[in-house]
Design a protein around this motif. Structure first.
Motif: not given
Length: 116
Positions: A83-88
């Protein structure tokens, strides 16, 4: 002792990546192994750590999405990122700590880019 991180890359938001860190140059096991990350313009932050006994700690921002594990026989540590997010998006670094005598070892980072 050298630590080498693998597995970074470009992924869309909601996707998954698995990072791995291999240790070479020594047969001893680190007391604590972990993953840290540094996003552009930000300080390096701790993502997750795992002790030789398997105790884990996660940053609040990744709890429930990332899982750290280690194979003491192979002297490797993994970071499963879901569930990767851009903030990762960041450069992710592998770290190993020896508690006695104290030693702190870092590997070269691997870039993770999460597109929106």
């Amino acid at each position: 002792v050298q630590l080498q991180a693998y597995g970074g890359g470009l992924v869309q938001a909601g996707g998954s990546l698995r990072l791995s860190c291999a240790v070479s140059g020594s047969t001893f096991n680190f007391n604590i192994m972990g993953w840290y990350r540094q996003a552009p313009g930000k300080q390096r932050e701790r993502v997750a750590t795992i002790s030789s006994g398997g105790s884990t700690h996660y940053a609040d921002s990744v709890k429930g999405r990332f899982t750290i594990s280690r194979d003491n026989d192979k002297n490797t540590v993994l970071l499963q990122m879901n569930s990767l997010k851009p903030e990762d998006t960041a450069v992710y670094y592998c770290n190993g700590i020896i508690l006695g005598p104290y030693g702190d070892y870092w590997g070269k980072g691997t870039l993770v880019t999460v597109s929106s």
